[in-house]
Design a protein around this motif. Structure first.
Motif, PDB file in Angstrom:
ATOM      1  N   ALA A 126       1.597   6.366   6.612  1.00 52.42           N
ATOM      2  CA  ALA A 126       0.565   5.323   6.569  1.00 52.42           C
ATOM      3  C   ALA A 126       0.681   4.352   7.734  1.00 52.42           C
ATOM      4  CB  ALA A 126       0.640   4.555   5.240  1.00 52.42           C
ATOM      5  N   ARG A 127       0.989   4.858   8.890  1.00 56.91           N
ATOM      6  CA  ARG A 127       1.158   4.004  10.062  1.00 56.91           C
ATOM      7  C   ARG A 127      -0.161   3.907  10.815  1.00 56.91           C
ATOM      8  NH1 ARG A 127       7.227   5.599  12.215  1.00 56.91           N
ATOM      9  NH2 ARG A 127       8.323   4.733  10.430  1.00 56.91           N
TER      10      ARG A 127
ATOM     11  N   ARG B 130       0.852  -1.186   0.000  1.00 63.60           N
ATOM     12  CA  ARG B 130       0.000   0.000   0.000  1.00 63.60           C
ATOM     13  C   ARG B 130       0.894   1.244   0.000  1.00 63.60           C
ATOM     14  NH1 ARG B 130      -5.143  -0.909   3.098  1.00 63.60           N
ATOM     15  NH2 ARG B 130      -3.651  -1.901   4.541  1.00 63.60           N
ATOM     16  N   GLU B 131       0.504   2.240  -0.784  1.00 65.05           N
ATOM     17  CA  GLU B 131       1.308   3.453  -0.872  1.00 65.05           C
ATOM     18  C   GLU B 131       0.433   4.694  -0.696  1.00 65.05           C
ATOM     19  OE1 GLU B 131       3.010   4.312  -4.701  1.00 65.05           O
ATOM     20  OE2 GLU B 131       1.145   3.933  -5.783  1.00 65.05           O
ATOM     21  N   LEU B 132       1.052   5.739  -0.179  1.00 59.97           N
ATOM     22  CA  LEU B 132       0.364   7.025  -0.083  1.00 59.97           C
ATOM     23  C   LEU B 132       0.223   7.614  -1.476  1.00 59.97           C
ATOM     24  CD1 LEU B 132      -0.669   9.480   1.621  1.00 59.97           C
ATOM     25  CD2 LEU B 132       1.697  10.313   1.537  1.00 59.97           C
ATOM     26  N   VAL B 133      -0.973   8.097  -1.791  1.00 61.91           N
ATOM     27  CA  VAL B 133      -1.221   8.763  -3.068  1.00 61.91           C
ATOM     28  C   VAL B 133      -1.240  10.265  -2.873  1.00 61.91           C
ATOM     29  CG1 VAL B 133      -2.885   9.072  -4.937  1.00 61.91           C
ATOM     30  CG2 VAL B 133      -2.514   6.802  -3.958  1.00 61.91           C
ATOM     31  N   ALA B 134      -1.992  10.712  -1.856  1.00 60.60           N
ATOM     32  CA  ALA B 134      -2.130  12.147  -1.606  1.00 60.60           C
ATOM     33  C   ALA B 134      -2.510  12.356  -0.151  1.00 60.60           C
ATOM     34  CB  ALA B 134      -3.190  12.767  -2.515  1.00 60.60           C
TER      35      ALA B 134
ATOM     36  N   TYR C  16      -7.861   3.534  -0.536  1.00 62.69           N
ATOM     37  CA  TYR C  16      -8.280   3.671   0.850  1.00 62.69           C
ATOM     38  C   TYR C  16      -8.042   5.096   1.327  1.00 62.69           C
ATOM     39  CZ  TYR C  16      -7.507  -1.436   0.825  1.00 62.69           C
ATOM     40  OH  TYR C  16      -7.527  -2.780   0.536  1.00 62.69           O
ATOM     41  N   CYS C  17      -8.783   5.495   2.342  1.00 60.66           N
ATOM     42  CA  CYS C  17      -8.469   6.748   3.023  1.00 60.66           C
ATOM     43  C   CYS C  17      -8.185   6.440   4.487  1.00 60.66           C
ATOM     44  CB  CYS C  17      -9.603   7.758   2.903  1.00 60.66           C
ATOM     45  SG  CYS C  17     -11.105   7.290   3.777  1.00 60.66           S
ATOM     46  N   ASN C  18      -7.556   7.388   5.142  1.00 63.78           N
ATOM     47  CA  ASN C  18      -7.333   7.270   6.562  1.00 63.78           C
ATOM     48  C   ASN C  18      -7.057   8.643   7.149  1.00 63.78           C
ATOM     49  OD1 ASN C  18      -7.083   5.854   9.045  1.00 63.78           O
ATOM     50  ND2 ASN C  18      -6.223   4.108   7.950  1.00 63.78           N
ATOM     51  N   ALA C  19      -7.071   8.714   8.478  1.00 62.87           N
ATOM     52  CA  ALA C  19      -6.987  10.001   9.155  1.00 62.87           C
ATOM     53  C   ALA C  19      -6.172   9.907  10.424  1.00 62.87           C
ATOM     54  CB  ALA C  19      -8.390  10.494   9.500  1.00 62.87           C
ATOM     55  N   ASP C  20      -5.493  10.988  10.761  1.00 58.61           N
ATOM     56  CA  ASP C  20      -4.793  11.077  12.035  1.00 58.61           C
ATOM     57  C   ASP C  20      -4.539  12.544  12.346  1.00 58.61           C
ATOM     58  OD1 ASP C  20      -2.245  10.833  13.962  1.00 58.61           O
ATOM     59  OD2 ASP C  20      -3.304   8.921  13.897  1.00 58.61           O
ATOM     60  N   LEU C  21      -4.387  12.835  13.630  1.00 56.94           N
ATOM     61  CA  LEU C  21      -4.068  14.200  14.020  1.00 56.94           C
ATOM     62  C   LEU C  21      -2.634  14.564  13.647  1.00 56.94           C
ATOM     63  CD1 LEU C  21      -5.800  14.334  17.526  1.00 56.94           C
ATOM     64  CD2 LEU C  21      -6.657  15.183  15.341  1.00 56.94           C
ATOM     65  N   ASN C  22      -1.809  13.567  13.463  1.00 50.88           N
ATOM     66  CA  ASN C  22      -0.389  13.764  13.161  1.00 50.88           C
ATOM     67  C   ASN C  22      -0.159  13.587  11.658  1.00 50.88           C
ATOM     68  OD1 ASN C  22       2.434  13.371  12.781  1.00 50.88           O
ATOM     69  ND2 ASN C  22       2.644  12.810  14.934  1.00 50.88           N
ATOM     70  N   TYR C  23       0.281  14.633  10.994  1.00 47.45           N
ATOM     71  CA  TYR C  23       0.473  14.576   9.533  1.00 47.45           C
ATOM     72  C   TYR C  23       1.541  13.561   9.157  1.00 47.45           C
ATOM     73  CZ  TYR C  23       0.562  16.418   4.747  1.00 47.45           C
ATOM     74  OH  TYR C  23       0.458  16.565   3.388  1.00 47.45           O
ATOM     75  N   GLU C  24       2.539  13.388   9.990  1.00 48.46           N
ATOM     76  CA  GLU C  24       3.587  12.419   9.684  1.00 48.46           C
ATOM     77  C   GLU C  24       3.026  10.994   9.705  1.00 48.46           C
ATOM     78  OE1 GLU C  24       6.687  12.968   8.555  1.00 48.46           O
ATOM     79  OE2 GLU C  24       5.934  15.028   8.432  1.00 48.46           O
ATOM     80  N   VAL C  25       2.120  10.725  10.604  1.00 48.22           N
ATOM     81  CA  VAL C  25       1.464   9.415  10.630  1.00 48.22           C
ATOM     82  C   VAL C  25       0.707   9.193   9.320  1.00 48.22           C
ATOM     83  CG1 VAL C  25      -0.343   8.047  11.735  1.00 48.22           C
ATOM     84  CG2 VAL C  25       1.296   9.325  13.135  1.00 48.22           C
TER      85      VAL C  25
END
Length: 122
Positions: free
Chosen positions: A107-108, A45-49, A94-103
């Protein structure tokens, strides 16, 4: 606990467009960073945006100038507009969310939604 529901995938010819949506439950949406990811068969899995709560965006090089990430905080929804699609864009998104932009960028995450299939035919 955040719940994510992705939609908008489908089958499209090369050169076509799709708009993905991800509705996020929970009160953190307006202050959370969001990311769109994809996983093709046999690949990681890779980050797209990604987009911060302030609207800063980052893209993987392969989609720059073709994809646009945006968010509607009132609707708790993040979008991925995909133009000029190529067969190599075929993947589950897929999408996902976190308060930490680095996370988000790394994609952790411990859990993921069901994703939405995007298939681009040549």
């Amino acid at each position: 606990q955040v719940q994510l529901v992705e939609s908008g995938g489908g089958l499209v010819q090369a050169g076509g467009s799709l708009r993905l949506s991800c509705v996020v439950s929970g009160s953190i949406f307006s202050i959370a960073a969001m990311g769109w990811y994809r996983q093709a068969p046999g690949k990681q899995r890779e980050l797209v945006a990604a987009i911060t709560s302030f609207g800063r965006t980052d893209y993987v090089d392969s989609v720059k100038d073709r994809f646009t990430i945006s968010r509607d905080n009132a609707k708790k929804t993040v979008f991925l507009q995909m133009n000029s699609l190529k067969p190599e864009d075929t993947a589950v998104y897929y999408c996902n969310a976190d308060l930490n932009y680095e996370v988000v960028k790394r994609a952790r995450f411990g859990s993921w939604g069901q994703g939405t299939q995007v298939t681009v035919s040549s």
